[in-house]
Design an enzyme around this catalytic site. Structure first.
Site: not given
Ligand code: PLP
Length: 380
Positions: A150, A200, A329
């Site tokens: 990410n 999302h 996040c």
């Molecule tokens: C690679 C990755 N895993 C997990 C998540 C978490 O997802 P959620 O926001 O749907 O809990 C994110 C959110 O940025 C992410 O980029």
């Protein structure tokens, strides 16, 4: 001008997704567990959504479990995968999202597993020989490696990793949050046991997600309660979230190539303009390599600068440009990135992640590069 270049953090909802959800906020309010007609019509809609998701991913409806997002789906796959399959050793990489890393660290702290971290190089490539060595020494491990990162966008070869995991009878979970809705996942042919989604990230609602678990690798529930999700996740369903995520995935698959082309044009223009206009610009990980990284993510490393040092995101924000310094996040996105640290990014340079969606335009790229030129004192 206001520019939203933080689509790896979250995306704007598609109007068609909102339109699909609205009737379930208004007229269809029954509890899907109720046996009367108000409940039954909602139950039918949930199961239609499950079938749609399964069809798109070439899976079966029994393999799809709706969750509150990617984080819950990751937690479920990891914790319950370990518990159900009597796993004592887990392998992951230091570049994983905290939804995976912190979960596994907690499992290790509680003595459920011994945790091994894979070697990565300064580009963020995972050492697959190291993975094989670890699996050889610890067959029947849990392997958790993300599909794409990410922050730096690196795409991992799930087929190669999955085949190794199979060879050593390991349980293979992949965090596919950043690729779901942007790439095709053909689960009949991909050697994974569990993958996840967060709605999302592809123009669906926040707080929606799902977990896929291969039918011959069943796991026990993470949340106990009622019989929802076929006894796998107690609690009245997030009906609008389920309707929304399925609709968002359907839209994503309808014209994935078209969306990809649009976003790739944005990303490649951004790379070219930065290289041409900002002396000393570099890119973190493989994010500037179009075929090895997410087309939605560009992680830019800017030369040391007195005016912008530690203030770059703030300065961009003053010009109406929303971008991110790491994983968005974790709230307070300017805290240091564990990913950039793990690949040895230079501390005196400022890194900024620009991430794109089909709602962005090339004009926004041009505007952003102009502002970067101003910030870095480049004379036109
Ligand atoms: C690679 C990755 N895993 C997990 C998540 C978490 O997802 P959620 O926001 O749907 O809990 C994110 C959110 O940025 C992410 O980029």
């Amino acid at each position: 001008m206001r520019v939203y270049f933080d689509n790896a953090a979250t995306t704007a909802m598609d109007d068609r997704v909102i339109a699909a959800m609205l009737p379930f906020m208004k007229e269809h309010y029954g509890n899907p567990s109720s046996v009367h007609s108000h409940g039954r019509e909602v139950r039918t809609a949930i199961e239609r959504s499950r079938k749609k998701v399964a069809e798109l991913l070439n899976a079966t409806p029994a393999e799809i479990f709706f969750t509150s997002g990617g984080t819950e789906a990751d937690n479920t796959a990891i914790v319950c995968g370990i518990q159900t399959h009597g796993i004592q050793h887990a392998i992951t990489s230091p570049l994983e999202h905290h939804a995976v890393l912190h979960t596994l660290e907690e499992c290790a702290k509680k003595g459920m597993v011994k945790l091994s971290l894979l070697e990565v190089n300064d580009q963020g490539d995972i050492n697959l020989d190291h993975l094989q060595d670890l699996l050889r020494a610890n067959p029947k491990s849990l392997v958790s490696v993300m599909h794409a990162n990410n922050e730096i966008g690196n795409i991992n070869d799930l087929t190669a990793i999955g085949n190794l995991a199979r060879e050593y009878d390991a349980f293979f979970h992949s965090d596919t949050v950043q690729t779901m809705g942007h790439y095709v996942h053909d689960l009949k042919n991909l050697p994974v046991d569990a993958i996840v989604a967060g709605g999302h990230k592809f123009h669906g609602p926040k707080g929606s997600g799902f977990l896929y678990v291969k039918k011959d690798k069943k796991i026990t529930p993470f949340i106990y309660g009622g019989a929802q999700e076929r006894n796998m996740r107690g609690g009245t369903e997030n009906v609008i979230g389920i309707i929304g995520i399925a609709k968002a995935l359907e839209i994503a698959y309808e014209d994935m190539d078209g969306h990809r082309k649009h976003v790739e044009d944005i990303k490649s223009r951004f790379i070219e303009k930065l290289k041409a206009d900002i002396p000393g610009v570099e890119f973190n990980g493989l994010s500037a390599e179009m075929d090895k990284s997410l087309y939605t993510v560009l992680n830019v490393s800017l030369p040391p600068s007195e005016e912008n040092g530690g203030m770059l995101l703030f300065n961009l924000d003053l010009h109406g440009i929303s971008a991110s310094g790491g994983s968005a996040c974790s709230s307070g996105a300017t805290v240091g990135s564990h990913v950039l640290r793990a690949i040895g990014a230079k501390a005196d340079r400022d890194s900024v992640r620009f991430s794109f969606s089909r709602f962005n335009t090339v004009e926004e790229v041009d505007y952003t590069v102009e502002k970067l030129k101003e910030l870095y004192g480049v004379i036109a």
